[in-house]
Design a protein around this motif. Structure first.
Motif, PDB file in Angstrom:
ATOM      1  N   PRO A 227       0.829  -1.217   0.000  1.00 55.26           N
ATOM      2  CA  PRO A 227       0.000   0.000   0.000  1.00 55.26           C
ATOM      3  C   PRO A 227       0.859   1.260   0.000  1.00 55.26           C
ATOM      4  N   GLY A 228       0.482   2.201  -0.836  1.00 48.95           N
ATOM      5  CA  GLY A 228       1.202   3.465  -0.898  1.00 48.95           C
ATOM      6  C   GLY A 228       2.462   3.435  -1.729  1.00 48.95           C
ATOM      7  N   LEU A 229       2.828   2.259  -2.263  1.00 47.50           N
ATOM      8  CA  LEU A 229       4.020   2.112  -3.109  1.00 47.50           C
ATOM      9  C   LEU A 229       5.237   2.801  -2.474  1.00 47.50           C
ATOM     10  N   PRO A 230       5.673   2.357  -1.300  1.00 48.00           N
ATOM     11  CA  PRO A 230       6.735   3.062  -0.572  1.00 48.00           C
ATOM     12  C   PRO A 230       8.108   2.911  -1.231  1.00 48.00           C
ATOM     13  N   ASP A 231       8.951   3.910  -1.035  1.00 53.41           N
ATOM     14  CA  ASP A 231      10.342   3.832  -1.481  1.00 53.41           C
ATOM     15  C   ASP A 231      11.071   2.717  -0.742  1.00 53.41           C
ATOM     16  N   LEU A 232      12.114   2.181  -1.400  1.00 49.78           N
ATOM     17  CA  LEU A 232      13.009   1.255  -0.716  1.00 49.78           C
ATOM     18  C   LEU A 232      14.148   1.986  -0.039  1.00 49.78           C
ATOM     19  N   GLY A 233      14.614   3.050  -0.660  1.00 45.58           N
ATOM     20  CA  GLY A 233      15.689   3.819  -0.061  1.00 45.58           C
ATOM     21  C   GLY A 233      17.083   3.362  -0.434  1.00 45.58           C
ATOM     22  N   TYR A 234      17.180   2.437  -1.388  1.00 45.59           N
ATOM     23  CA  TYR A 234      18.506   2.012  -1.840  1.00 45.59           C
ATOM     24  C   TYR A 234      18.423   1.558  -3.298  1.00 45.59           C
ATOM     25  N   THR A 235      19.583   1.417  -3.921  1.00 47.77           N
ATOM     26  CA  THR A 235      19.660   0.973  -5.306  1.00 47.77           C
ATOM     27  C   THR A 235      20.112  -0.480  -5.368  1.00 47.77           C
ATOM     28  N   ASP A 236      20.291  -0.984  -6.589  1.00 41.99           N
ATOM     29  CA  ASP A 236      20.644  -2.391  -6.814  1.00 41.99           C
ATOM     30  C   ASP A 236      19.643  -3.304  -6.105  1.00 41.99           C
ATOM     31  N   GLN A 237      18.379  -2.971  -6.272  1.00 39.55           N
ATOM     32  CA  GLN A 237      17.321  -3.687  -5.548  1.00 39.55           C
ATOM     33  C   GLN A 237      17.187  -5.137  -5.977  1.00 39.55           C
ATOM     34  N   ILE A 238      17.508  -5.436  -7.258  1.00 45.12           N
ATOM     35  CA  ILE A 238      17.337  -6.800  -7.730  1.00 45.12           C
ATOM     36  C   ILE A 238      18.239  -7.760  -6.965  1.00 45.12           C
ATOM     37  N   SER A 239      19.332  -7.257  -6.393  1.00 46.67           N
ATOM     38  CA  SER A 239      20.224  -8.127  -5.627  1.00 46.67           C
ATOM     39  C   SER A 239      19.548  -8.664  -4.375  1.00 46.67           C
ATOM     40  N   MET A 240      18.450  -8.041  -3.967  1.00 45.15           N
ATOM     41  CA  MET A 240      17.730  -8.487  -2.765  1.00 45.15           C
ATOM     42  C   MET A 240      16.592  -9.450  -3.095  1.00 45.15           C
ATOM     43  N   LEU A 241      16.375  -9.712  -4.407  1.00 46.89           N
ATOM     44  CA  LEU A 241      15.332 -10.658  -4.788  1.00 46.89           C
ATOM     45  C   LEU A 241      15.670 -12.038  -4.220  1.00 46.89           C
ATOM     46  N   GLY A 242      14.733 -12.624  -3.497  1.00 52.83           N
ATOM     47  CA  GLY A 242      14.977 -13.908  -2.859  1.00 52.83           C
ATOM     48  C   GLY A 242      15.740 -13.808  -1.560  1.00 52.83           C
ATOM     49  N   ARG A 243      16.050 -12.569  -1.132  1.00 54.27           N
ATOM     50  CA  ARG A 243      16.779 -12.390   0.132  1.00 54.27           C
ATOM     51  C   ARG A 243      15.948 -11.633   1.152  1.00 54.27           C
ATOM     52  N   GLU A 244      15.006 -10.802   0.703  1.00 58.09           N
ATOM     53  CA  GLU A 244      14.105 -10.121   1.624  1.00 58.09           C
ATOM     54  C   GLU A 244      12.803  -9.812   0.897  1.00 58.09           C
ATOM     55  N   VAL A 245      11.753  -9.540   1.668  1.00 57.91           N
ATOM     56  CA  VAL A 245      10.464  -9.177   1.089  1.00 57.91           C
ATOM     57  C   VAL A 245      10.569  -7.735   0.590  1.00 57.91           C
TER      58      VAL A 245
END
Length: 554
Positions: A227-245
């Motif tokens: 909800p609200g489409l919140p920012d992640l606050g960091y780049t290289d987000q694909i590196s977190m795929l499968g590591r965090e929600v």
């Protein structure tokens, strides 16, 4: 260090009716455009698959999974769908699809097709209507449109990044932005809109009515955004795929969608199934996709990415079995697919990779649950790493040129001494290495020691041996660097399990660098490389696996 004997159960309560074929099926992935070309345009098609069904039946697989063959501009090779109820002309027609489903069933196999629900093509009629509509209209409500940030709305609505690199937002001429977690040509659908739910229910019914046995659900962890489409606050987000929600992946709301689809699948006769392509940060979260009222299977990417070591393989096997047993589902095992570098190459250079791939096949096919075989792994194909630049078309290269998936999608070599090796009457859409002349189906069928011969033998034994398939796994003591486990043992580790006729199967795999000796647990049935007896033990060279049959009392 010696491993201790333990038993892992995968026989939690399941419905007593039906065959439950999907719990231990061997499913062969057909990357349609690279399997077989019937018309000479260089691209594989449905008629080409039909022509090779005898090969797949003889290989011994239970089902086929086909990548998308729907109408598409091919910005992502069919994963950008413009019409979910039709076949793209390069692959054939709806009549070809009907004939393929019929022929697959006549050959004693089942057929699963891809469905792509997270996004459509930008050429889909819905998105074209959205572009023509004014902001705030019902046409745009089918997708994720938002106003931009900044005084003139010139900045994207948030900091989300595309899996293929760059911002996950593209601006349209009237100033709004639309979300695309993949290529700009793949706008994300808005699953908060009931119309989207109704549309995909109808799409699934269309193909179920045509006779398919289930669906592999692309990006099954997508669809629902925080909800609200919140920012992640960091780049290289694909590196977190499968590591965090992430706020756009593995949100809890996706499970309501899958529950609805499970009810729809269960309303059809014939045990139609849903398979999740889901990346989750833990095995526990992955198991949520296969709870009793959700999907039947989920791809086990944790196993695919495990290192070639006894410690890592055992850890992921134990965790996989433990977590799926909690929800009564089977585990799945996979070594390669159309999105990752082929495991012959991942496991090592040249002969090392081939030797390990042979051992990996016997390890995977001896595990409890269902196994997926990616086309060409039964031939020992390696990743093609030297494709000419002009052939590299994968949009994922926008993130990182080294991450392109073209090298695992080179068409199959069937026969002959020169490219395209019987793939079709013309050239192939990706060039094939000259060295593949030694890896063609024709050449390997004449070689009893080939990779193809190994797969055929392993699949025949798996199909016929009562200890393999669904059931339990019991770890046995093993030397350092090796794994040894028994199938067909009772869950408490005492004797053979019911229905095996007293027959048990022991799989021993040496993943270390040194030769080891393991007990000769009965009669050797199949080995990935030569093994020799040494008294009451077997000498197992590095990167070698063996199956032995043990009877009760042995």
């Amino acid at each position: 260090m010696t491993q201790h004997s333990t038993t892992v159960s995968t026989t939690a309560a399941v419905p007593a009716t039906g065959t439950r074929w999907w719990r231990d099926a061997v499913i062969y992935q057909v990357y349609v455009r690279s399997f077989a070309d019937s018309d000479g345009d260089g691209i594989g098609d449905l008629a080409g698959i039909r022509s090779r069904l005898p090969y797949l039946a003889e290989l011994g697989v239970d089902a086929l999974w086909l990548t998308p063959f729907y109408t598409s501009p091919m910005a992502d090779f069919g994963y950008d769908v413009a019409d979910y109820r039709d076949v793209d002309p390069i692959f054939g027609s709806l009549n070809d699809a009907r004939a393929l489903v019929r022929d697959v069933h006549e050959h004693g196999m089942r057929i699963i097709v891809d469905v792509v629900p997270n996004h459509s093509s930008d050429m889909h009629a819905w998105f074209q209507e959205a572009l023509e509509a004014a902001p705030g209209g019902p046409e745009r409500a089918r997708y994720v449109f938002r106003d931009g940030r900044g005084p003139d709305g010139a900045e994207p609505p948030n900091d989300w990044e595309s899996v293929f690199g760059g911002p996950a937002w593209t601006r349209v001429p009237d100033g709004q932005w639309y979300l695309h977690l993949f290529a700009p040509e793949q706008p994300d659908l808005n699953w908060e809109n009931p119309e989207v739910h109704r549309e995909f229910d109808d799409v699934l019914r269309f193909w179920l009515d045509l006779g398919v046995d289930g669906f592999r659900i692309d990006v099954a962890h997508g669809m629902v955004k925080a909800p609200g489409l919140p920012d992640l606050g960091y780049t290289d987000q694909i590196s977190m795929l499968g590591r965090e929600v992430l706020p756009y992946f593995d949100q809890d709301g996706v499970h309501d969608i899958h529950r609805g689809w499970r009810r729809l699948l269960d309303s059809y006769e014939g045990e139609r199934i849903g398979v999740a392509e889901a990346w989750a940060p833990t095995q526990e979260r992955l198991a949520d996709y296969v709870r009793p009222d959700e999907l039947h299977q989920a791809f086990n990417f944790h196993y695919l990415t495990a290192d070639w070591s006894a410690r890592d393989k055992r850890a992921v096997i134990e965790e996989s079995l433990r977590t799926v047993d909690r929800v009564g589902a089977p585990s799945t095992w996979v070594l390669s697919n159309h999105d990752v570098k082929r495991h012959v190459t991942r496991y090592g250079d040249g002969e090392v990779g081939v030797r390990r791939a042979r051992a990996a096949a016997l390890l995977m096919l001896a595990l409890p649950g269902s196994a997926y075989v990616y086309q060409g792994e039964e031939l020992g194909l390696a990743e093609v790493l030297d494709l000419p630049e002009e052939y590299l078309q994968d949009p994922q290269r926008g993130r990182d040129p080294e991450s392109g998936r073209d090298g695992c999608r080179v068409p199959l070599p069937w026969s002959g001494d020169a490219p395209p090796f019987g793939f079709g009457p013309g050239s192939s859409w990706l060039p094939m290495p000259e060295g593949w002349r030694d890896l063609t189906v024709e050449r390997q069928e004449a070689d009893p020691e080939s990779m193809l011969a190994l797969y055929r033998a392993a699949l025949r034994i798996r199909r016929e041996h009562p200890a393999l398939g669904d059931g339990t796994l019991r770890w046995l003591p093993a030397p350092d660097g090796a794994l040894v486990f028994e199938r067909g043992t009772a869950a408490d580790g005492t004797g053979a399990s019911e229905g095996t006729g007293g027959r048990r199967l022991v799989c021993a795999v040496n993943l270390g660098q040194d030769t080891v000796r393991v007990p000769a647990y009965g009669r050797p049935l199949l080995a990935s490389a030569p093994v020799r007896p040494d008294g009451d033990r077997l000498v197992l060279p590095p990167d070698t696996a063996v199956w032995c049959e043990a009877m009760s009392g042995q």
